[in-house]
Design a protein around this motif. Structure first.
Motif, PDB file in Angstrom:
ATOM      1  N   SER A 233      -2.005  15.759  -3.123  1.00  0.00           N
ATOM      2  CA  SER A 233      -1.695  16.159  -1.759  1.00  0.00           C
ATOM      3  C   SER A 233      -2.920  16.752  -1.100  1.00  0.00           C
ATOM      4  O   SER A 233      -3.839  17.252  -1.762  1.00  0.00           O
ATOM      5  N   ASP A 262      -0.485   7.790  -4.458  1.00  0.00           N
ATOM      6  CA  ASP A 262       0.582   8.637  -3.935  1.00  0.00           C
ATOM      7  C   ASP A 262      -0.049   9.928  -3.427  1.00  0.00           C
ATOM      8  O   ASP A 262      -0.282  10.859  -4.194  1.00  0.00           O
ATOM      9  N   VAL A 264       0.297  12.913  -0.615  1.00  0.00           N
ATOM     10  CA  VAL A 264       1.184  13.566   0.347  1.00  0.00           C
ATOM     11  C   VAL A 264       0.331  14.346   1.346  1.00  0.00           C
ATOM     12  O   VAL A 264      -0.488  15.183   0.953  1.00  0.00           O
ATOM     13  N   LEU A 285       6.247  19.406   1.463  1.00  0.00           N
ATOM     14  CA  LEU A 285       5.751  18.982   0.150  1.00  0.00           C
ATOM     15  C   LEU A 285       6.892  18.849  -0.855  1.00  0.00           C
ATOM     16  O   LEU A 285       6.935  17.905  -1.650  1.00  0.00           O
ATOM     17  N   ALA A 288       8.850  15.471  -1.538  1.00  0.00           N
ATOM     18  CA  ALA A 288       8.077  14.441  -2.235  1.00  0.00           C
ATOM     19  C   ALA A 288       7.787  14.859  -3.679  1.00  0.00           C
ATOM     20  O   ALA A 288       7.843  14.025  -4.595  1.00  0.00           O
TER      21      ALA A 288
ATOM     22  N   VAL B 264       2.127   8.324   5.243  1.00  0.00           N
ATOM     23  CA  VAL B 264       3.231   8.508   4.306  1.00  0.00           C
ATOM     24  C   VAL B 264       3.203   7.365   3.288  1.00  0.00           C
ATOM     25  O   VAL B 264       3.213   6.189   3.664  1.00  0.00           O
ATOM     26  N   ALA B 288       9.975  12.529   6.383  1.00  0.00           N
ATOM     27  CA  ALA B 288       8.680  12.710   7.059  1.00  0.00           C
ATOM     28  C   ALA B 288       8.742  12.206   8.494  1.00  0.00           C
ATOM     29  O   ALA B 288       8.170  12.822   9.403  1.00  0.00           O
TER      30      ALA B 288
END
Lengths: 303, 303
Positions: A233, A262, A264, A285, A288, B264, B288
């Motif tokens: 992230s 992946d 975020v 957060l 996800a 996303v 999101a």
């Protein structure tokens, strides 16, 4: 609108207005804004077993957060979420009395049906690279033996590292310091650094890696060949270095795998508030992260 | 675990096992897996006004999805979510009778407190670039005049485009075909293409842009200077081209702004199932997307 717990728009606006540079000012302003929400939501799990020693150093300590329901805990089989805090390699702790740092992560884990573990580790300059990866390895080894007694499944450990903690997790996933990443099920890195460059004196990297870190200190490229699923992230208001790292990670990952990782994008948050968004601002957060943990610890979900 | 509506892990595993190449096979397999969930959740809003003409072409048509509560609708002031479907520039429609395509988007919008609009547009080869941006402009103009009668706020229009629809939205945001992006509040692009290159004969781009599209056809670089907030998405199982576009977008955005864009990563989904995830698998995209719409249509949230 969503039914999930979210921070009010004016609080997000105040967060976004803060200077994103990392330091005591940002920390103080961020936690001052958010602590009331943690206190309201409850930032401590029903049961916390503190300061369990996973090694001989005084910093080899972890706290275990559980539902405190003996029947449930005895049932076992729960995913184990292990949080590795940040602090520029030289400071930080798993728990600061009187603050939600970082019991809130344990409480969030328990709310989602996991066992929560908040660990600390040895610090620089006394302990330099790869002490972080070594300590994560040591903690995972301890949990393999002991976590079943707290209702956790030793085969469902997921690491979550934040800032310097994300770098230690990345270092572990890359197999540094003798780490074996296949001892955990998945790993999440929040606002991390993935390529170690020659650091400026006075920077956290200079203290932890020394003046001339070799290429073996960089989690990339080995991070790109991770045998376990990874989540990354970056906060909307993370400072420039972290934005650049995230963009480079996406680029390197796509180059290697043909796909985007992946990643975020933590809407409205900064380097400090990302981890604080758990429970009180779930769409940022938590949604996800919980999906990631569930996906990779549920047998059915293995694709 | 999260309390939100999610697809069962075995359905996600089946989705992930499909060949990601775009075509009738992927479409059929994806909708066959997901339609039962839409039917169970309800994929039609309480009230749908169909085939309203926003222009003279037979394809200048849109459907308006509302709560059907006259008192509520008369109150007005709701965000207006406008969905622009995909179909490789040459096919697709706002509504296919007997299927959830794309009434489900209208129903999702109404569930979140918005007015939903599903629009269609002229198709190639009869209508080439920049007809898509022209039609979005035309539809937005029509909504400015008429949407208040349906409870929508003409100053809270948010565009959501998918695949070729995302390219039309990107084209609109870049000001192509006379578009003024400041007539809408925000725009989301799901699995889009942002740089137009010389296309291979037989590809959708070849049909819509012709054999030699000039640099003026590319949404980037002007997309990077957007005067309105943007959200992008890429599916975990999007094909290579879309992954590469997403990675290049991140790189170009970071180069221009020093930050990573709001991208996303739609966990578990493919090019077709991303839009289908709304309502039935909210953590994948809906969470999101709703936060994005709320943030940029709530006056308090303006930071």
């Amino acid at each position: 609108m969503t039914d999930q717990q979210q921070l009010p728009p004016d609080v997000i606006a105040q967060l976004k207005a803060l200077d994103p540079e990392i330091g005591p000012q940002l920390a103080q302003a961020t936690w001052a804004l958010l602590t009331p929400f943690h206190e309201k939501a409850g930032c401590t799990a029903p049961k916390i077993d503190r300061d369990l020693a996973y090694g001989n150093d005084p910093r080899h300590r972890l706290d275990i957060h559980t539902a405190g329901d003996q029947d449930q805990d005895r049932q076992g089989g729960r995913p184990v979420l292990v949080f590795v805090h940040g602090g520029g390699f030289v400071r930080g702790d798993k728990h600061t009395p009187g603050s939600p740092q970082y019991d809130l992560v344990g409480a969030w884990a328990v709310r989602h049906g996991y066992v929560g573990v908040t660990m600390t580790y040895r610090l620089a300059p006394q302990h330099m690279w790869p002490s972080g990866a070594e300590d994560v390895t040591r903690a995972v080894g301890w949990l393999k033996t002991h976590i079943a007694a707290y209702g956790g499944d030793p085969d469902k450990i997921v690491l979550v590292g934040n800032s310097a903690g994300a770098v230690h997790v990345a270092s572990f996933v890359a197999g540094q310091g003798g780490a074996d990443p296949t001892t955990v099920k998945a790993a999440a890195m929040l606002s991390g650094i993935y390529v170690i460059r020659t650091p400026e004196p006075g920077t956290p990297e200079h203290v932890y890696y020394g003046p001339n870190p070799g290429p073996q200190t960089s989690p990339i490229p080995r991070l790109l060949d991770s045998p376990i699923p990874l989540l990354f992230s970056v906060a909307e208001r993370d400072p420039f270095n972290f934005q650049r790292e995230a963009a480079r990670l996406v680029s390197a990952w796509q180059h290697q795998h043909g796909t985007v990782p992946d990643l975020v994008w933590v809407e409205g948050h900064n380097h400090m508030s990302t981890i604080a968004s758990l429970t009180i601002d779930e769409p940022a957060l938590g949604t996800a992260l919980a999906r990631f943990v569930d996906r990779h610890t549920t047998t059915e979900g293995a694709a």
